[in-house]
Design a protein around this motif. Structure first.
Motif, short mmCIF file in Angstrom:
data_model
loop_
_atom_site.label_atom_id
_atom_site.label_comp_id
_atom_site.label_asym_id
_atom_site.label_seq_id
_atom_site.Cartn_x
_atom_site.Cartn_y
_atom_site.Cartn_z
N LEU A 7 -11.44 26.72 7.93
CA LEU A 7 -10.29 26.22 8.66
C LEU A 7 -9.43 25.35 7.75
N GLN A 8 -8.16 25.36 8.01
CA GLN A 8 -7.26 24.48 7.26
C GLN A 8 -6.20 23.94 8.22
N ASN A 9 -5.59 22.88 7.78
CA ASN A 9 -4.57 22.26 8.60
C ASN A 9 -3.35 23.18 8.70
N PHE A 10 -2.84 23.34 9.90
CA PHE A 10 -1.69 24.23 10.09
C PHE A 10 -0.84 23.67 11.23
N GLU A 59 8.17 21.21 16.65
CA GLU A 59 8.20 20.35 15.46
C GLU A 59 7.28 19.15 15.63
N ARG A 60 6.62 18.79 14.54
CA ARG A 60 5.75 17.61 14.47
C ARG A 60 4.55 17.70 15.43
N HIS A 61 4.21 18.90 15.83
CA HIS A 61 3.02 19.10 16.65
C HIS A 61 1.96 19.84 15.83
N ASN A 62 0.73 19.49 16.13
CA ASN A 62 -0.37 20.15 15.42
C ASN A 62 -1.44 20.47 16.45
N LYS A 63 -1.53 21.73 16.85
CA LYS A 63 -2.44 22.11 17.95
C LYS A 63 -3.46 23.12 17.44
N PRO A 64 -4.66 23.11 18.07
CA PRO A 64 -5.63 24.18 17.72
C PRO A 64 -5.08 25.51 18.24
N SER A 102 -8.67 26.38 13.89
CA SER A 102 -9.67 26.00 14.90
C SER A 102 -10.58 27.18 15.20
N LEU A 103 -11.73 26.80 15.77
CA LEU A 103 -12.77 27.80 16.06
C LEU A 103 -13.37 27.45 17.40
N ARG A 104 -13.51 28.45 18.26
CA ARG A 104 -14.09 28.19 19.60
C ARG A 104 -15.34 29.04 19.75
N HIS A 125 -12.50 18.32 12.13
CA HIS A 125 -13.96 18.19 12.19
C HIS A 125 -14.58 18.66 10.88
N CYS A 126 -14.00 19.74 10.33
CA CYS A 126 -14.54 20.25 9.07
C CYS A 126 -14.30 19.28 7.92
N GLU A 127 -13.24 18.50 8.04
CA GLU A 127 -12.99 17.50 7.00
C GLU A 127 -13.93 16.31 7.12
#
Lengths: 186, 386
Positions: free
Chosen positions: A37-40, A46-51, A86-88, A139-141
């Motif tokens: 996973l990586q940040n995306f 704009e300026r949102h970061n969602k799984p 993200s991973l579910r 979480h991975c970080e």
């Protein structure tokens, strides 16, 4: 015996003769492959970061990978849905009778209500499943990947073990009470 | 109490039982206790009346301590006159008080014994064993069916929640298994079925609608002879209470067990999942120091921290990547960079910034700037204008 379907979902059907170990090994290998996973940041807002895996209406299908469904039998299965950030993981636990059904429901609901203590647990399971995990790039970080996978696999083993022990304890208690009740008639 | 007082109390107990306690100043030594308890069955009257059996209940208690008042007070089945001052103070007092306080249980037991003894012969000769409906509690009815060689007590089980039904069903299964074992061969055989047994055919639907099935006990003559009769009758009367209590305790047990398991799982995720911050600290790297140095742009170099003065601005974007586990190895390489190389990098950067800042050079601009573009200096003190 392994069969592949061609409807977009990779379906692995494990024969009844294989044990829990094979099922868990398959899940472990799939998680090791899926947990990249990586940040995306969100492409829509704009300026949102969602799984991305949690989005109800998929506007960017290129960010989602094919979900993998691993079935041990008709009652036990694991659904792994992956996206770029993200991973579910959704689990369906075996429930042989009504008592196991009640115990599983109570136990997993208890855990889900306290999901903040686990960080990676989802408050509400995915429909059709008993419990769900949501793992994001954050979480991975913060956590080590292989230990996270170990935790999930160990969690699955512990759930089965705990439900079996609970059922045994309930039956043992019932037996003791019944013995004492019937003794007064002697 | 040392001083005689007027007492008139009504006490209510589970099962619609009412106690009435009375003491008056005119009879300071006597206290009257009246008991009202619902009859088990309205269809069967006690043949000799309650007070006759009541004398059997209080065998062993001297008549000057306890006396049965006939007739009983209005609205009550039994009235007792007690002289509390004459109750012995030693060990016998506990036994006597226990016997007096269990009068309600004794009344109900005697009612069931009377019912079991007085099933009319007429019924038996017709070959129809009509089930007798007994009401111990308004919502808990059970049936007693007289058969040639035995009695069958049938309990329709009803529960409010599905969890209770599952736990109770597991208990009934165990009850059947234990009852059929060789170790307890003398106990009454016990059966459980989800549907009404054939003995209850013809009863009202509202009495036969259940969600917990029907539990039946076959009581034979050996279970009711002598002193066993009391235990058998008391066990049957309290079967519902036993099941309810067992279900309640089992739910509490399950809850405690789940809570304990939750604590274990939370400890696992906190201790075993070693976070990256702790791993970095182990390697002697302080992440917060590094970020501050990059942001402030100071020239100090901490021996314990990694100095990330990137040669170009693009390297700054890689810092976030270096925080991830995948960049952990790259970070370790950077730690090993020598101090002189780091200073060289810093110097070249500052030179670049200076060159960028002063790209356009105007001759004699500096002199012009010093003379005309400086802010005037104001003295710290001022003179007050009048």
């Amino acid at each position: 015996m392994i069969q592949w379907s061609c409807n977009g979902i990779n379906l692995l059907i494990i024969s009844q003769a294989n044990t829990l170990r094979l099922y868990l090994t398959c899940i472990r290998n799939t998680l090791e492959a899926a947990m990249c996973l990586q940040n995306f940041p969100c492409q829509e807002v704009e300026r949102h970061n969602k799984p991305e895996v949690e989005l109800k209406y998929v506007t960017s299908p290129e960010l989602l990978l094919n979900p993998v469904l691993i079935c041990r039998n008709e009652a036990e299965k694991c659904l792994i849905e992956t996206s770029i950030n993200s991973l579910r993981i959704s689990l369906k636990v075996k429930q042989a009778d009504e008592l196991e059904n009640i115990l599983t429901k109570k136990f997993l609901r208890f855990l889900s209500m306290r999901a903040e203590a686990f960080e990676v647990l989802r408050r509400k399971p995915v429909q059709g499943y008993d419990i769900s995990f949501l793992i994001t790039n954050y979480h991975c970080e913060e956590m080590q990947k292989h230990k996270l996978i170990d935790f999930i696999v160990q969690f699955m083993e512990d759930i089965d073990k705990e439900i079996s022990e609970l059922k045994l304890s309930v039956n043992t208690r019932g037996r003791l009470v019944a013995t004492e009740f019937l003794k007064q008639f002697i | 109490a040392d001083k005689p007082t007027e007492i008139d109390h009504h006490l209510y107990e589970f099962g619609s039982v009412e106690y009435h306690t009375q003491a008056s100043l005119s009879e300071p030594n006597n206290t009257y206790l009246s008991i009202s308890t619902p009859l088990l069955s309205q269809g069967v009257l006690l043949s000799h009346g309650l007070p006759r059996h009541a004398t059997e209940m209080f065998e062993g208690i001297p008549p000057d301590v306890l006396e049965i008042v006939e007739p009983a007070r209005e609205g009550y089945q039994l009235t007792l006159r007690l002289d509390l001052a004459r109750i012995p103070r030693k060990k016998d007092a506990v036994k006597m008080i226990t016997q007096i306080s269990s009068v309600q249980a004794a009344i109900l037991s005697f009612q069931l014994k009377e019912i079991l003894r007085n099933i009319s012969n007429e019924d038996l000769s017709l070959g129809m064993y009509k089930p007798l409906k007994l009401v111990y509690h308004p919502r808990e009815t059970f049936f007693v069916v007289k058969q040639p060689t035995k009695f069958t007590a049938v309990f329709p089980m009803r529960f409010k929640e599905n969890t209770d039904v599952s736990i109770a069903t597991a208990f009934f299964q165990e009850l059947m298994d234990v009852g059929s074992s060789t170790a307890l061969a003398k106990v009454p055989p016990c059966h459980w079925s989800p549907i009404p047994p054939p003995e209850l055919r013809g009863e009202l639907i509202e009495d036969l609608s259940t969600n917990g099935g029907f539990v039946s006990f076959e009581i034979s003559s050996r279970h009711v002879e002598g002193k066993k009769l009391d235990k058998t009758v008391w066990g049957l009367l309290n079967f519902y209470s036993l099941v309810k209590y067992h279900v309640k305790c089992t739910r509490g047990f399950i809850q405690r067990r789940i809570r304990k398991r939750l604590q274990n799982l939370v400890e696992v995720i906190k201790s075993k999942l070693l976070n990256l911050k702790a791993a970095l600290q182990k390697a002697g790297i302080e992440e917060d120091d590094r970020i501050e140095k990059v942001q402030e742009g100071t020239n100090q170099i901490h021996s314990k921290s990694i100095l990330f003065y990137p040669k170009t601005l693009d390297l700054f974007h890689n810092c976030h990547f270096l925080l991830s586990e995948a960049g952990y190895r790259r970070m370790r390489k950077l730690i090993s960079l020598s101090r002189s190389k780091l200073l060289k990098g810093r110097r070249s950067l500052t030179n670049k910034i200076k060159r960028i800042g002063s790209r356009i050079k105007i001759h004699a601009f500096n002199r012009f700037r010093r003379r005309w573009l400086t802010f005037p200096r104001f003295s710290s003190s001022y003179t007050k204008l009048d």
